[in-house]
Design an enzyme around this catalytic site. Sequence first.
Site, PDB file in Angstrom:
ATOM      1  CD  GLU A 128      -2.876  -1.296   2.274  1.00 26.41           C
ATOM      2  OE1 GLU A 128      -4.109  -1.184   2.204  1.00 26.41           O
ATOM      3  OE2 GLU A 128      -2.283  -1.611   3.331  1.00 26.41           O
ATOM      4  CD  GLU A 165      -3.480  -6.479   3.689  1.00 24.88           C
ATOM      5  OE1 GLU A 165      -2.766  -5.489   3.842  1.00 24.88           O
ATOM      6  OE2 GLU A 165      -3.545  -7.118   2.604  1.00 24.88           O
TER       7      GLU A 165
END
Length: 782
Positions: free
Chosen positions: A635, A655
């Site tokens: 990210e 995730e």
Amino acid sequence: MTSLDHRTPVLVGVGQASERIDDPGYRGLSAVELAAAAARDALADTGADPGAVAKAVDTVAGIRQFEISTPISHSPLGRSDNFPRSVANRIGAAPARAVLEVTGGQSPQHLVTELAGTIAAGGAEVALITGAEAISTVRHLQQADDKPDFTEHVDGDLEDRGFGLKGLANRQMLAHGLIEPTSQYALFDNARRARLGLSREAYALAMGELFAPFTKVAAANPHAAAPVERDARELATPSERNRPIADPYTRFLVAREQVNQGAAVLMMSVGAARRLGVPEEKWVFLHGHADLEEQPLLEREDLSGSPAAVLAVRHALEVAGIGVGDLATLDLYSCFPIAVFAVCDGLGLAPDDPRGLTVTGGLPFFGGPGNNYSTHAIAETVVRLRARPGAFGSVGANGGMLSKYSAGVYSTTPAPWRPSRSAELQAELDARPAVPTTVHPDGWATLETYTVQHATGTAVVVGRLDDGRRFLASTKDEETIGRLLEGEPIGGKIHVRSFGFGNRVTLTAERMDELFPPRAPGFRDDYEHVLVRRDGHLLEVTINRPDSRNSLHPPANAELAEVFDAYFADPDLWVAIITGAGDKAFSAGNDLVYSASGKPMWVPKTGFGGLTSRESLPKPVIAAVNGFALGGGCEIALACHLVVADESAQFGLPEVRVGLVAAAGGLVRLPRAVPPKVANDVILTGRRLSAAEAESYGLVSRVAPAGQALTVAREVAAAILEGSPTAVRTSLRIMAEADAIADTVEAVRYPSPALDELLVSQDAFEGPAAFAQKRKPVWRNR
């Protein structure tokens, strides 16, 4: 009763079981054993053959214990993995269906209503609802050398409905310590006190006067956990035994969860009751019912009441065709005073109504057996109504933070199954406007309500900014807490400031600056978790946690946020590179080991790595990816303008494999950076992209030879530095503006102020002049 439809639901048996650790016959029963004991009593209570009735049970519904009510709950002595069937096995039942209900005190009454409807529709004939808590026993025995093991593995299907916690908690509540019911309900009672204009002393006495009659009922109840009658002043006055917990509550005014109590309710169709030989004098009918939910806490217009609870009771009475004055008995859920006050206020009931507001003694005195309290209330109501044929009784069951309310009206008077308009009323409740909220409030505000948690010395407040937006905040400032604990602070002004770790309040802006001195952007001489290197107009930032694959925890995130604040504010720095120490990882994302330690987790307002949530990155940031860029590391790379990847680099958002989501921008930026189907593949499966594949999709700008990511990134930075920093910044700004304009032509035509600013800059004149003079331009960044 011969005219009744044979599928009409009827309550035919109730039972309760309990033990106190100081009882002479204390046995240390598990929750399953307590529930089974209550279920046996319910079978016997039918007046029919208990064995035959048990064999006829086709549905068993279990109330969820506290130790399995949230994702972080645990069972110190073990538990059954199929609670309803554990109970069924002990009583000789073999139900076709087993249900484990969601969390919440509303669940007993909700299940009675639901299963009554199922029976009326022909979907079941005989249903048992049961629940229990052995919290006191678990606490008493968990440190014993010969502690019991309550673990049970039971075969058979289980309809596990999950926790049902949606809307009951959010990140803001967790960040500000608003995670336990006592503090949540304290907000409501303080809001009500302020609405009524009562002093602290007067309201404390009012809470005592409300609950004093409850203690009298509890004192006469053999199943009560605290069968002691107390007067209003004793309940309202702090003492060694009645310690303050969360303002305005003392120990005697809150639910008592250290109990060993079980209860069961047996329902069946009229046809089954006749077939099994249940005497008609045992029958109690559900005349009215309603199940309604309130808005999430921060979205409610009025924090001093509960419109959904009041409407639920009103509608249950409406379905029954009676008024509140026709009730002979009432049991209003009483975990905290406001749960009772809110319904009394809405129905016009006096707190000292001569009929009484509880049939058990209430949760603070009878006991608060987790989600199962109202099963006891229903059981007591059934017993009382059998003794008064034709009379009506009501039960109000509350869950969450005055969030879910289920109401029932009962009588021995025969009545057919009547559906409610709960769905229609819920739609009306849902259509109410929600109070606007903000996650990051800053400036002056008005205090709406608050509580002070005495054990932690923390105050939690709800306030409104001048523009009407509501926020949650906390403080440990003694000056502010002192003001909250004297006079009437609600309606007064407070000052709020937002941080990555939460929102904080003080009485003045000056006090806020004392506690949290504003820091001008700038670089420190050294950092603990990052390395910073300046080279002319280039800034190099290295995440320096190689032993944890450069994963980030709050202190590292805070340092990165500080470094990038300084970079964007420094006019002599024109390009930045971010990389990771070592050759194994750029960054493995969030430090899961730190997260699992239980320490507070937060990220700066500017986001993960100090980059992912910035409103803009006005100067170039290059990610030099060496090794893994996973989760938050990926990210960070996605947030950068350019990505130079080592040929061995891997990118991924894993995730979902640990039960989380890529909430720091991955779910937004990746689908905008690569083809949608590729983004879905990466996000939903956790699949990693190689450097070459990432480059093919445009996620990576350049692929560098092994070990050369930083070298190539420096080359890219040098190429950028050849151009005008003013033009570079203007280009970034105009591209960002264009991203917000869907139509290409409109985006081209958009009159960007940035272009006007560029045309009058010194660099805009220097560039053409240097070209004409055949010399290298000297950029001034202005």
